[in-house]
Enzyme design. Structure first.
Site, mmCIF file in Angstrom:
data_model
loop_
_atom_site.group_PDB
_atom_site.id
_atom_site.type_symbol
_atom_site.label_atom_id
_atom_site.label_comp_id
_atom_site.label_asym_id
_atom_site.label_seq_id
_atom_site.Cartn_x
_atom_site.Cartn_y
_atom_site.Cartn_z
ATOM 1 C CG ASP A 31 -2.089 0.938 1.097
ATOM 2 O OD1 ASP A 31 -2.367 1.388 -0.033
ATOM 3 O OD2 ASP A 31 -2.716 1.242 2.128
ATOM 4 C CD1 TRP A 36 7.324 6.617 -2.525
ATOM 5 C CD2 TRP A 36 6.953 6.952 -4.713
ATOM 6 N NE1 TRP A 36 8.548 6.673 -3.155
ATOM 7 C CE2 TRP A 36 8.349 6.876 -4.498
ATOM 8 C CE3 TRP A 36 6.481 7.162 -6.015
ATOM 9 C CZ2 TRP A 36 9.273 6.990 -5.533
ATOM 10 C CZ3 TRP A 36 7.408 7.283 -7.043
ATOM 11 C CH2 TRP A 36 8.780 7.204 -6.793
ATOM 12 C CG HIS A 48 -0.307 2.243 -9.306
ATOM 13 N ND1 HIS A 48 -0.497 1.892 -7.988
ATOM 14 C CD2 HIS A 48 -1.423 2.951 -9.661
ATOM 15 C CE1 HIS A 48 -1.675 2.353 -7.579
ATOM 16 N NE2 HIS A 48 -2.249 2.999 -8.577
ATOM 17 N NE ARG A 82 -7.658 2.184 -5.467
ATOM 18 C CZ ARG A 82 -6.444 2.215 -4.958
ATOM 19 N NH1 ARG A 82 -5.419 2.519 -5.728
ATOM 20 N NH2 ARG A 82 -6.244 1.950 -3.686
ATOM 21 C CG LEU A 142 8.992 -17.264 -3.782
ATOM 22 C CD1 LEU A 142 8.692 -17.298 -2.288
ATOM 23 C CD2 LEU A 142 9.495 -15.864 -4.169
ATOM 24 N NE ARG A 205 -7.819 1.029 5.337
ATOM 25 C CZ ARG A 205 -7.571 2.322 5.519
ATOM 26 N NH1 ARG A 205 -7.724 2.877 6.700
ATOM 27 N NH2 ARG A 205 -7.175 3.081 4.505
HETATM 28 C C1 IPE Z 1 -5.417 -2.644 -0.183
HETATM 29 O O1 IPE Z 1 -5.073 -1.328 -0.424
HETATM 30 C C2 IPE Z 1 -5.463 -3.402 -1.460
HETATM 31 C C3 IPE Z 1 -4.170 -3.606 -2.113
HETATM 32 C C4 IPE Z 1 -3.005 -3.294 -1.623
HETATM 33 C C5 IPE Z 1 -4.230 -4.236 -3.393
HETATM 34 P P1 IPE Z 1 -6.182 -0.197 -0.549
HETATM 35 O O2 IPE Z 1 -5.478 1.088 -0.748
HETATM 36 O O3 IPE Z 1 -7.187 -0.579 -1.571
HETATM 37 O O4 IPE Z 1 -6.853 -0.262 0.902
HETATM 38 P P2 IPE Z 1 -7.783 0.760 1.668
HETATM 39 O O5 IPE Z 1 -8.913 1.085 0.768
HETATM 40 O O6 IPE Z 1 -6.955 1.966 1.968
HETATM 41 O O7 IPE Z 1 -8.174 0.040 2.909
HETATM 42 C C1 IPE Z 2 -1.500 0.312 -3.370
HETATM 43 O O1 IPE Z 2 -1.296 1.679 -3.390
HETATM 44 C C2 IPE Z 2 -1.735 -0.270 -4.735
HETATM 45 C C3 IPE Z 2 -3.098 -0.696 -4.998
HETATM 46 C C4 IPE Z 2 -4.083 -0.719 -4.132
HETATM 47 C C5 IPE Z 2 -3.393 -1.156 -6.347
HETATM 48 P P1 IPE Z 2 -2.528 2.699 -3.415
HETATM 49 O O2 IPE Z 2 -2.883 2.953 -4.829
HETATM 50 O O3 IPE Z 2 -3.638 2.210 -2.559
HETATM 51 O O4 IPE Z 2 -1.862 3.994 -2.778
HETATM 52 P P2 IPE Z 2 -2.462 4.938 -1.663
HETATM 53 O O5 IPE Z 2 -2.902 4.062 -0.528
HETATM 54 O O6 IPE Z 2 -3.606 5.676 -2.290
HETATM 55 O O7 IPE Z 2 -1.337 5.839 -1.277
HETATM 56 MG MG MG Z 3 -4.059 2.403 -0.600
#
Ligand code: IPE
Ligand code: IPE
Ligand code: MG
Length: 260
Positions: A31, A36, A48, A82, A142, A205
């Site tokens: 996450d 970032w 990403h 999203r 792995l 979480r």
């Molecule tokens: C959790 O991250 C899912 C993945 C890392 C793929 P999210 O960014 O979707 O989680 P929430 O919505 O902040 O809980």
């Molecule tokens: C995790 O990073 C990647 C995915 C859930 C696909 P996020 O895209 O959730 O990044 P933040 O949490 O918004 O910073």
């Molecule tokens: Mg996130």
């Protein structure tokens, strides 16, 4: 190994890991890519793209150490909601990365697996994924498990449907339903429960990840954002895990007889 000025040896982080106490399965909620990117004045997708290096690093570190399973939460069921541009860009990135990384997986003897509703992925993503899974299927090192279009409630619901069908057809008695049987109907049927779950970016979480499987998993949450997660950060998580006492409901004295 490094030497300090007075010639005492200082163990590197990797050398501090007890190879005999490694978790067999590490799961990671990757996450913080969006934050970032924002911190770098860029669009979310830039984050990403920069997260791919961290995926490469933890995969390589796990393979080098001899960890058996590494599960990476790459895209959740909820992530479909999203903005469409971000979802499309993520699916493109997946195709591109899988295609590009397959040879590295082969070189590192890594077997690729997936959990989640992969039928819901765009055709090209699905094809690339299936090709990579087939290509790496004989690798014995792995197992890299990508959680794609995955959520735990989806997985459990799917398992319940299949169990209910067996009961309806008279193939299964309700009394015969055990914890093991439920586990056998999850996507992770052949995968041991993770001993360690890492989440980056500081969120406290689980976000619908492996709810059944993490009943007794050790949690490690770091503020480091996923694109900044290095091998060294991974080693830190493993060292912290190795310092924990896993009690599984028992007392500390039961775990360490003779220390009371
Ligand atoms: C959790 O991250 C899912 C993945 C890392 C793929 P999210 O960014 O979707 O989680 P929430 O919505 O902040 O809980
Ligand atoms: C995790 O990073 C990647 C995915 C859930 C696909 P996020 O895209 O959730 O990044 P933040 O949490 O918004 O910073
Ligand atoms: Mg996130």
């Amino acid at each position: 190994m490094l030497f300090s000025r007075d010639f005492h040896c200082i163990l590197t982080r990797k050398e501090q890991i007890n190879i005999n106490k490694l978790p067999a399965h590490v799961a990671i909620i990757m996450d913080g890519n969006g934050r970032w990117a924002k911190a770098h004045g860029e669009q979310r997708i830039f984050g990403h793209h920069n997260g791919v290096k961290a995926v490469r690093d933890v995969t390589e570190a796990s393979a080098e150490l001899g960890i058996n399973f590494l599960t990476l939460y790459a895209f959740s069921t909820e992530n479909w909601n999203r903005p469409v541009d971000e979802v499309n860009a993520l699916m493109e990135l997946l195709v591109h990365t899988i295609t590009q990384e397959t040879e590295t997986l082969m070189k590192n003897n890594v077997r690729l697996l997936t959990i989640g509703d992969t039928d819901s992925l765009p055709p090209r993503t699905k094809e690339e994924l299936q090709a990579a899974i087939k290509h790496t299927s004989q690798n014995s090192g792995l197992s890299l498990v990508l959680a794609l279009s995955y959520s735990s409630r989806w997985e459990i619901t799917d398992a319940v449907k299949r169990l209910a069908t067996k009961v309806k057809l008279g193939e299964l008695q309700p009394d015969s339903i055990t914890e093991q049987l439920i586990a056998d109907h999850l996507n992770t049927a052949k995968i041991p429960d993770p001993e360690l779950l890492i989440r980056t970016s500081g969120e406290q979480r689980i976000s619908n990840f492996l709810l059944w499987q993490i009943a007794y998993t050790e949690l490690y949450i770091t503020d480091v954002l996923w694109p900044d997660f290095t091998k060294d950060e991974f080693y830190k998580a493993l060292i912290t895990y190795q310092q924990r006492e896993r009690r599984f409901g028992l007392t500390s004295e039961q775990i360490n007889p003779g220390t009371a």
